[in-house]
Design an enzyme around this catalytic site. Structure first.
Site, PDB file in Angstrom:
ATOM      1  N   SER A  46       0.874  -1.168   0.000  1.00  0.00           N
ATOM      2  CA  SER A  46       0.000   0.000   0.000  1.00  0.00           C
ATOM      3  C   SER A  46       0.915   1.222   0.000  1.00  0.00           C
ATOM      4  O   SER A  46       1.765   1.359   0.883  1.00  0.00           O
ATOM      5  CB  SER A  46      -0.888  -0.012   1.237  1.00  0.00           C
ATOM      6  OG  SER A  46      -1.887   0.972   1.104  1.00  0.00           O
ATOM      7  N   GLU A  47       0.762   2.095  -1.010  1.00  0.00           N
ATOM      8  CA  GLU A  47       1.788   3.129  -1.220  1.00  0.00           C
ATOM      9  C   GLU A  47       1.835   4.176  -0.116  1.00  0.00           C
ATOM     10  O   GLU A  47       2.767   4.969  -0.063  1.00  0.00           O
ATOM     11  CB  GLU A  47       1.640   3.780  -2.601  1.00  0.00           C
ATOM     12  CG  GLU A  47       0.397   4.601  -2.831  1.00  0.00           C
ATOM     13  CD  GLU A  47      -0.693   3.789  -3.520  1.00  0.00           C
ATOM     14  OE1 GLU A  47      -0.693   2.548  -3.383  1.00  0.00           O
ATOM     15  OE2 GLU A  47      -1.544   4.409  -4.200  1.00  0.00           O
ATOM     16  N   ASN A  48       0.842   4.187   0.773  1.00  0.00           N
ATOM     17  CA  ASN A  48       0.944   5.110   1.901  1.00  0.00           C
ATOM     18  C   ASN A  48       1.877   4.577   2.993  1.00  0.00           C
ATOM     19  O   ASN A  48       2.045   5.223   4.025  1.00  0.00           O
ATOM     20  CB  ASN A  48      -0.442   5.432   2.474  1.00  0.00           C
ATOM     21  CG  ASN A  48      -1.224   4.203   2.844  1.00  0.00           C
ATOM     22  OD1 ASN A  48      -1.211   3.200   2.130  1.00  0.00           O
ATOM     23  ND2 ASN A  48      -1.906   4.244   3.972  1.00  0.00           N
ATOM     24  N   SER A  88       8.447   4.078   0.437  1.00  0.00           N
ATOM     25  CA  SER A  88       7.402   3.371  -0.292  1.00  0.00           C
ATOM     26  C   SER A  88       7.570   3.546  -1.798  1.00  0.00           C
ATOM     27  O   SER A  88       7.469   2.590  -2.575  1.00  0.00           O
ATOM     28  CB  SER A  88       6.033   3.896   0.144  1.00  0.00           C
ATOM     29  OG  SER A  88       5.014   3.227  -0.539  1.00  0.00           O
TER      30      SER A  88
END
Lengths: 212, 236
Positions: A46-48, A88
């Site tokens: 999850s890119e967060n 990330s």
């Protein structure tokens, strides 16, 4: 009969492989998580700032500090890790993610992708999509074959601002599956039940060959 | 030891706020935002702000309250789709907006804080994002040059912090906060728990205290959830 959203997610899940690190976009791509084959080891990024996304929490157990990139509450797994946004995107841009499955507004026959803005109308932003298509090894797009108006979305050239140039590897629509091959020529490789090549031709602006 | 700990958010911001300044604000959506400092900036009424933040809150919470107060002149963000007021102000020309791809935004801030004025990235090549920017080929691939980014003030939110300014974030509330802490000429951190110096695991500190100028324990935390998504408990 055209494929449903669930059918599309299930078909997209066929692109998963054991050991893959995968980033799923918002919408239908998120549903792909429900179709990871039993016994297959797939790690969702999850890119967060999380690797190893778990399922949605049970009612009453949502944690405001634990969300996915779609801002939904999620859970962690024993194998999960957290990191900052720069780390990330180092994973993403640096080619460490095997597969990204994203939605789209338009895909062009040269592999161009548009999925972040409609000038003068929709102002949302690209979020992490431009980084994902630039850095992830394989980019799979899942979308409706046509707009609600009937206008084709698999086009000769994107009329909307691009998210990335020559970035799409595979396109899955409610009518069929297309190898886009980052501009090496679009090939129709599968069709939804009851759909014909003629119907797809009529609903598609891009040139494609057929290899079913 | 320099006393970095302030009494409250207004005290932490005293003498720092100026009209026209650039503020970096940590958070992803409403997760990991400095809600007490944002409320104090709203209260201070400072205007013409350029705000660097991945998103812009929602209409009535987070950075959305600065937008509603007419305090923001320009946003540098990657995604603002959760805020209807934002779209309205932008389309009517009252708000300037610079979209950065999320990874480019994160790296610009990281670079800014690390003394790197520019870098090359594949992200955005061949799109609107690359227009007017230098492009260069390396090893047969085309890259676009992006600039490092700093700010007059960074406001970050951590889970735990000590008087030295050492910070630990919790789960995905970390997001942009650590890079922003490095890129502010002044960095103010708000924490949920102010702990004794020496009690944080030194190997697990995310932001070393050197980056933090002032620190405040947030008075209240709403920690609003944007999209609560759950599943029913399985019944045996």
């Amino acid at each position: 009969m055209a494929w449903s959203r669930e059918d599309l997610a299930a078909r997209a899940a066929e692109e998963l492989r054991d050991g893959f690190y995968v980033n799923l976009g918002i919408g239908i791509p998120t549903l792909v998580a429900n179709y990871i084959p039993d016994g297959m080891d797939v790690t969702l990024q999850s890119e967060n700032g999380m690797l190893g996304m778990g399922p949605f929490p049970y009612e009453g157990e949502a944690d405001p500090d634990l969300i996915n990139a779609g801002k939904q509450t999620i859970t962690e797994l024993p194998s999960s890790s957290y990191f900052n946004s720069a780390d990330s995107f180092a994973m993403i841009r640096g080619g460490h993610i095997n597969l990204s499955i994203l939605g789209a507004m338009q895909v062009a026959e040269n592999g161009d992708l548009a999925n972040w803005m409609v000038p003068g109308k929709m102002v949302k932003g690209m979020g992490g999509a431009m980084d994902l298509v630039a850095g992830v090894k394989r980019v799979v797009i899942v979308m409706e074959h046509n707009e609600k108006s009937g206008a084709p979305k698999l086009v000769k050239q994107c009329s909307l601002p691009l998210t990335g140039a020559k970035v799409v590897d595979l396109l899955i629509t409610d009518l069929g599956v297309f190898e886009v091959n980052r501009g090496a020529g679009v090939v129709l490789t599968a069709m939804a039940p009851g759909v014909t090549v003629e119907e797809i031709k009529a609903k598609t602006e891009a040139a494609f060959t057929v290899r079913l | 030891m320099v006393d970095k700990v302030c009494n409250d958010a207004a005290d932490a911001l005293a003498g720092v706020l100026k009209d026209g300044m650039t503020i970096m604000a940590g958070g992803f959506g409403l997760c990991g935002i400095a809600e007490n400092l944002i409320a104090a900036i709203r209260e201070a009424g400072v205007k013409d702000l350029t705000v660097v933040s991945n998103n812009c809150g929602v209409d009535d919470f987070g950075l959305g309250i600065l937008l509603a107060g007419g305090q923001i002149r320009k946003m540098i963000s990657s995604y603002v789709g959760e805020n209807k007021l934002f779209e309205k102000l932008y389309l009517s020309g009252e708000l300037e907006l610079e979209f950065n791809p999320q990874g480019t935004l994160a790296e610009r801030i990281r670079a800014g804080g690390a003394g790197i004025p520019a870098f090359f990235t594949k992200t955005g090549v061949g799109t609107l994002v690359a227009e007017g920017k230098e492009v260069r080929d390396f090893d047969g691939e085309t890259y676009v040059m992006e600039r490092g980014l700093t700010a007059d003030l960074s406001i970050v939110k951590a889970w735990k912090g000590d008087a030295e300014g050492n910070l630990v974030y919790r789960k995905t509330a970390r997001n942009f906060n650590p890079m922003m802490a490095t890129a502010g000429r002044v960095t103010i951190a708000e924490v949920e728990e102010l702990v004794e110096v020496g009690s944080l695991d030194k190997d697990a500190i995310h932001t070393p205290g050197i980056y933090v100028d002032r620190l405040v324990r947030g008075a209240v935390y709403e920690k609003r959830i944007e999209r609560e998504t759950t599943r029913p408990k399985e019944v045996a």
